[in-house]
Design an enzyme around this catalytic site. Structure first.
Site, PDB file in Angstrom:
ATOM      1  N   LYS A 141      15.078 -11.596  -3.623  1.00  0.00           N
ATOM      2  CA  LYS A 141      16.309 -10.801  -3.707  1.00  0.00           C
ATOM      3  C   LYS A 141      17.586 -11.649  -3.801  1.00  0.00           C
ATOM      4  CE  LYS A 141      14.721  -6.301  -2.405  1.00  0.00           C
ATOM      5  NZ  LYS A 141      13.447  -6.058  -1.739  1.00  0.00           N
ATOM      6  N   TYR A 169       7.432  -2.828   4.667  1.00  0.00           N
ATOM      7  CA  TYR A 169       7.423  -2.861   3.205  1.00  0.00           C
ATOM      8  C   TYR A 169       7.357  -4.316   2.753  1.00  0.00           C
ATOM      9  CZ  TYR A 169       8.517  -2.564  -1.669  1.00  0.00           C
ATOM     10  OH  TYR A 169       8.439  -2.707  -3.042  1.00  0.00           O
ATOM     11  N   TYR A 193       9.853   4.102  -9.291  1.00  0.00           N
ATOM     12  CA  TYR A 193       9.390   5.330  -8.644  1.00  0.00           C
ATOM     13  C   TYR A 193       9.971   6.567  -9.312  1.00  0.00           C
ATOM     14  CZ  TYR A 193       7.327   2.368  -5.109  1.00  0.00           C
ATOM     15  OH  TYR A 193       6.549   1.443  -4.485  1.00  0.00           O
ATOM     16  N   ASP A 234       8.538 -12.259   6.193  1.00  0.00           N
ATOM     17  CA  ASP A 234       8.990 -11.783   4.882  1.00  0.00           C
ATOM     18  C   ASP A 234      10.506 -11.583   4.952  1.00  0.00           C
ATOM     19  OD1 ASP A 234       9.664 -10.449   2.580  1.00  0.00           O
ATOM     20  OD2 ASP A 234       8.005  -9.012   2.659  1.00  0.00           O
TER      21      ASP A 234
HETATM   22  C1  LIG Z   1      12.042  -6.036  -2.094  1.00  0.00           C
HETATM   23  C2  LIG Z   1      11.059  -6.564  -1.134  1.00  0.00           C
HETATM   24  C3  LIG Z   1       9.828  -7.122  -1.551  1.00  0.00           C
HETATM   25  C4  LIG Z   1       9.411  -7.113  -3.004  1.00  0.00           C
HETATM   26  O1  LIG Z   1      10.235  -7.852  -3.824  1.00  0.00           O
HETATM   27  P1  LIG Z   1      10.249  -7.551  -5.425  1.00  0.00           P
HETATM   28  O2  LIG Z   1      11.140  -8.625  -5.960  1.00  0.00           O
HETATM   29  O3  LIG Z   1      10.795  -6.176  -5.581  1.00  0.00           O
HETATM   30  O4  LIG Z   1       8.852  -7.668  -5.891  1.00  0.00           O
HETATM   31  C5  LIG Z   1       9.002  -7.640  -0.593  1.00  0.00           C
HETATM   32  N1  LIG Z   1       9.332  -7.639   0.706  1.00  0.00           N
HETATM   33  C6  LIG Z   1      10.499  -7.125   1.146  1.00  0.00           C
HETATM   34  C7  LIG Z   1      10.825  -7.188   2.596  1.00  0.00           C
HETATM   35  C8  LIG Z   1      11.389  -6.559   0.249  1.00  0.00           C
HETATM   36  O5  LIG Z   1      12.529  -6.011   0.703  1.00  0.00           O
END
Ligand SMILES: *Cc1c(COP(=O)(O)O)cnc(C)c1O
Length: 421
Positions: free
Chosen positions: A269, A140, A15, A240
């Site tokens: 992550k 997100y 960004y 997620d």
């Molecule tokens: C960081 C994140 C993503 C995306 O992961 P990337 O490895 O950056 O593509 C998706 N969902 C959540 C909740 C996140 O925090």
């Protein structure tokens, strides 16, 4: 030409503009929970590289796992080929989640893409034409186009992409506060399911903490109700856990706060302890059986670097290390320190609210124009923090020294105190 000048001219950062409109710090190396800059200045790491470095940097066990694997087999295609490290990692994920079927992929966003495709294929296998998703405001789920289409439309600027993005259904997010009443959002959710379930393949949510869309901690009761609605209307529950997973909220996975099991979970992550880019989509047996017994019979996805052995080997070591250390106690202690120290920020004039859970601490300001000032102040005083807008937040490695953690939080607060309006 200094490499930082090359960077400024040629390299995109997250960004950002090119050349970069903001200052970029040249980092030379990392150690434990410290970052060392080009001029050897040491910064305490308040970000754990966006939720990923859960054990800190340069852990000897993780380093060794990677070094060993590189001599055995750095990579092998996964089409038609199996290897031991992918099996060991998948079994760990199955045992930890209580789910059954693991898809190993490149990044968090890709795992969300795969989750959305899986949900649509599941419904298709049942003869249903359900192509929409329900997501929450402030959510997100990643930066690729399909993942972005289930992110909060305003935060992710859906308007820029016009008709390219599919339109999904957004429901009210539960209000902020782990113990706060969320009945209003539940009522809205019931109505949303009632109105739209016939076209909805899945409901996607970040359990307990909405991350990049606002660092919003909320009541797990919302997840209990969402699980009931998903069952009632045969909509798949997609948790997620890319940010929250592997202990960040004090539970291994945040859904455990609600005592529920999703149909699909995405993790990323912290999966490799912050070493390699890797994520996973994990589903129940019901989901994989339904797709595998359909007329098509296959899950339609297969990236080049699926199941990369280097990433698998370090993920195995990271999970084993986590399980062998008293991570719950460590995260609980971190939570206590955040609670104690953040209290000092609560009554500052410019502070709108504070909140924390597990290894996550957040100060929300009532003005979004000080992010750069606060970052500069903290760097000058030896702390790496990257606020966005009104949110000054920290997610720390579980191995952080308690005095260092107190220094991080107090430096953030000192920065806020020195703001001159
Ligand atoms: C960081 C994140 C993503 C995306 O992961 P990337 O490895 O950056 O593509 C998706 N969902 C959540 C909740 C996140 O925090």
């Amino acid at each position: 030409m200094h490499w930082l000048d090359i960077d400024k001219e040629h390299v995109w950062h997250p960004y950002n503009s090119l050349p970069s409109s903001t200052k970029l710090l040249g980092v030379k190396r990392t150690n434990k929970t410290s970052i060392f800059l080009e001029d050897d200045k040491e910064l305490l790491d308040a970000m754990s590289s966006w939720w990923s470095a859960i054990h800190g940097y340069n852990n000897p066990r993780l380093n060794d796992a990677l070094k060993k694997q590189v001599d055995i087999m750095p990579h092998i295609m996964f089409g038609g080929i199996a290897h031991e490290k992918a099996s060991i990692l998948s079994k760990l994920l199955v045992d930890l989640t209580g789910l059954n079927s693991v898809f190993l992929c490149d990044s968090g966003s890709v795992s969300v893409e795969v989750a959305l495709k899986t949900a649509i294929q599941y419904q298709e296998a049942k003869g249903l034409k359900k192509y929409k998703f329900i997501a929450c405001e402030h959510s997100y789920h990643g930066d690729t186009l399909a993942a972005m289409s289930v992110c909060d439309p305003q935060n992710s600027m859906h308007s820029i992409y016009g008709t390219y993005l599919p339109k999904h259904i957004f429901t009210k997010a539960p209000q902020i506060g782990f113990n706060k009443d969320c009945s209003e959002a539940i009522t809205a959710l019931e109505q949303t399911f009632k109105n739209h379930h016939e076209e909805v393949a899945g409901f996607i949510i970040e359990p307990v903490v909405q991350g990049a869309g606002g660092m919003r901690v909320y009541n797990p009761e919302f997840l209990v109700k969402a699980r009931e609605l998903c069952d009632k209307y045969d909509v798949l529950f997609i948790a997620d856990e890319i940010a929250t997973g592997f202990g960040h909220t004090g539970k291994m996975f945040a859904v455990e706060h609600a005592n529920i099991k999703p149909d699909i979970m995405t993790v990323g992550k912290g999966l490799t302890g912050g070493y390699m880019t890797m994520a996973a989509m994990i589903t129940s047996k019901k989901v994989s059986d339904t797709i595998s017994n359909s007329e098509l019979g296959i899950l339609m996805h297969g990236p080049t670097f699926m199941g990369n052995p280097l990433a698998c080997s370090v993920a195995i070591e990271s999970i084993n290390l986590l399980l062998e250390t008293p991570w719950e106690e460590r995260v609980l202690n971190i939570e206590k320190i955040f609670s104690e120290e953040l209290e000092k920020a609560k009554d500052l004039e410019i502070v709108a609210s504070i909140r924390n859970i597990g290894a996550i601490g957040v100060i929300e300001l009532n003005d979004g124009s000080y992010a750069q000032y606060i970052q500069d102040y903290c760097v000058e005083h030896g702390v790496w923090v990257r606020p966005f807008g009104k949110l000054i937040y920290s997610i720390v490695s579980y191995t952080i020294d308690h005095n260092d953690l107190r220094k991080i939080i107090n430096t953030m607060i000192d920065a806020i105190k020195t703001i001159k309006k």
